[in-house]
Design an enzyme around this catalytic site. Structure first.
Site, PDB file in Angstrom:
ATOM      1  N   LYS A 130      47.521  38.306  16.245  1.00  0.00           N
ATOM      2  CA  LYS A 130      46.189  37.923  15.769  1.00  0.00           C
ATOM      3  C   LYS A 130      45.338  37.553  16.971  1.00  0.00           C
ATOM      4  CE  LYS A 130      44.193  37.344  11.654  1.00  0.00           C
ATOM      5  NZ  LYS A 130      44.210  38.404  10.631  1.00  0.00           N
ATOM      6  N   THR A 137      49.996  38.919  10.521  1.00  0.00           N
ATOM      7  CA  THR A 137      49.087  38.305  11.498  1.00  0.00           C
ATOM      8  C   THR A 137      48.317  37.155  10.867  1.00  0.00           C
ATOM      9  OG1 THR A 137      47.252  39.842  11.046  1.00  0.00           O
ATOM     10  CG2 THR A 137      48.864  40.492  12.718  1.00  0.00           C
ATOM     11  N   ASP A 138      48.097  37.218   9.559  1.00  0.00           N
ATOM     12  CA  ASP A 138      47.431  36.099   8.888  1.00  0.00           C
ATOM     13  C   ASP A 138      48.306  34.845   8.937  1.00  0.00           C
ATOM     14  OD1 ASP A 138      45.060  35.285   7.175  1.00  0.00           O
ATOM     15  OD2 ASP A 138      46.725  34.731   5.851  1.00  0.00           O
ATOM     16  N   GLN A 179      36.477  39.698  50.293  1.00  0.00           N
ATOM     17  CA  GLN A 179      37.936  39.757  50.363  1.00  0.00           C
ATOM     18  C   GLN A 179      38.495  38.539  51.107  1.00  0.00           C
ATOM     19  OE1 GLN A 179      35.850  42.278  50.790  1.00  0.00           O
ATOM     20  NE2 GLN A 179      36.757  44.248  50.199  1.00  0.00           N
ATOM     21  N   HIS A 217      25.293  40.604  43.272  1.00  0.00           N
ATOM     22  CA  HIS A 217      24.396  40.925  44.379  1.00  0.00           C
ATOM     23  C   HIS A 217      23.032  40.250  44.223  1.00  0.00           C
ATOM     24  CE1 HIS A 217      27.262  43.910  45.709  1.00  0.00           C
ATOM     25  NE2 HIS A 217      27.245  44.485  44.512  1.00  0.00           N
TER      26      HIS A 217
END
Length: 282
Positions: A17, A62-63, A217, A245
């Site tokens: 879920k 999933t419930d 980096q 930018h």
């Protein structure tokens, strides 16, 4: 159970879920506390039958997974890393067909403005946690998403590779801005997940602020190294740093100079710098 057709087989799979929205209010005192979480679950295990023939006897809906999140929150949330691990262990330990669980949590912070009043802007920084459990110990990861950082100077970008398609000019003074996504894996559980998170976040901010950046980096490595030095329980830091930018605007057409004070904030496209910093094995 139906068998797969010759030449085919089921590969790695999971189900769960996503986007379970949970708000938990602590009312133990007149000064309330609030936790605002989005929880994602993913379970895997002995699930061949449901894929091959639709036999759902081993499937935890999933419930039900969603409801489990709410039910376990009744007794408190605590550190999000610990709550993720508690959920993952619960799914595996109580469901025979499930052998592995992964729970990911995003926390949306609220700022206190009174004993029971809070404010939060849309979007913004989120704390994250993930716990994976397969019956032999949990793997826990903490992190941050959308932490906006900006240095107005102490950043340059020069000496880069140039070819026939290069138009980017070198600069020895630029705005460096990014929206940090960071994750760090714990090799051992810290005594206090909340304190470890705050220490890692503070180390990230300090490294960004006091590193004279020759490239994004370089900043990435400095941030990762600082987190590892500060949080000894962490073994690896992974960072994703989009370059937000900021372009110096040419005001000459208006008869004005621009001594590095007016910029246009760029949107798309953007540079994306990603990498990991690891602790060397002893």
């Amino acid at each position: 159970m139906n068998a797969p057709s010759p030449g085919f087989t089921l590969g790695p799979n999971s189900y769960g879920k996503s986007g379970v929205r949970l708000v938990r209010v602590d009312r133990d005192t007149p000064r309330h506390a609030i936790r605002d979480l989005t929880v994602h679950t993913a379970l895997s295990g002995d699930l061949d039958a449901t894929h091959y023939s639709g036999d759902n006897t081993g499937v935890l809906p999933t419930d039900t997974q969603k409801n489990t999140v709410y039910a376990l929150a009744r007794d408190g949330v605590g550190a999000v890393e610990a709550f993720a691990e508690r959920l993952a262990r619960h799914f595996v330990d109580t469901t025979p067909s499930i052998t592995h669980a992964r729970v990911r949590i995003e926390e949306h912070p609220w700022t206190r403005v009174g004993d029971h009043s809070f404010t939060r802007g849309e979007g913004g920084e989120r704390r994250t946690a993930e716990a994976a459990y397969g019956g032999a110990g949990a793997a826990v990861t903490a992190g941050i998403r959308d932490l906006l950082l900006l240095n107005t100077t102490d950043s340059e970008f020069t000496g880069f590779l140039v070819n026939e398609f290069t138009t980017l000019p070198e600069t020895d003074d630029r705005i460096l801005a990014t929206a940090v996504a960071a994750d760090w894996d714990y090799t051992t559980a810290p005594a206090d997940y909340d304190q470890a998170f705050q220490s890692a976040r503070a180390a990230l901010l300090e490294a960004f602020a006091d590193t004279y950046s020759l490239s994004l980096q370089q900043t990435l490595y400095a941030v990762g190294e600082r987190i590892l030095k500060t949080v000894p329980e962490a073994g690896e830091v992974r960072l994703s740093l989009p370059n937000r930018h900021h372009y110096l605007l040419d005001l000459g057409r208006f008869g004005l100079d621009n001594p590095g004070v007016v910029f246009q904030a760029g949107d798309l496209p953007y540079g994306l710098i990603e990498g990991a910093v690891r602790r060397e094995a002893p």
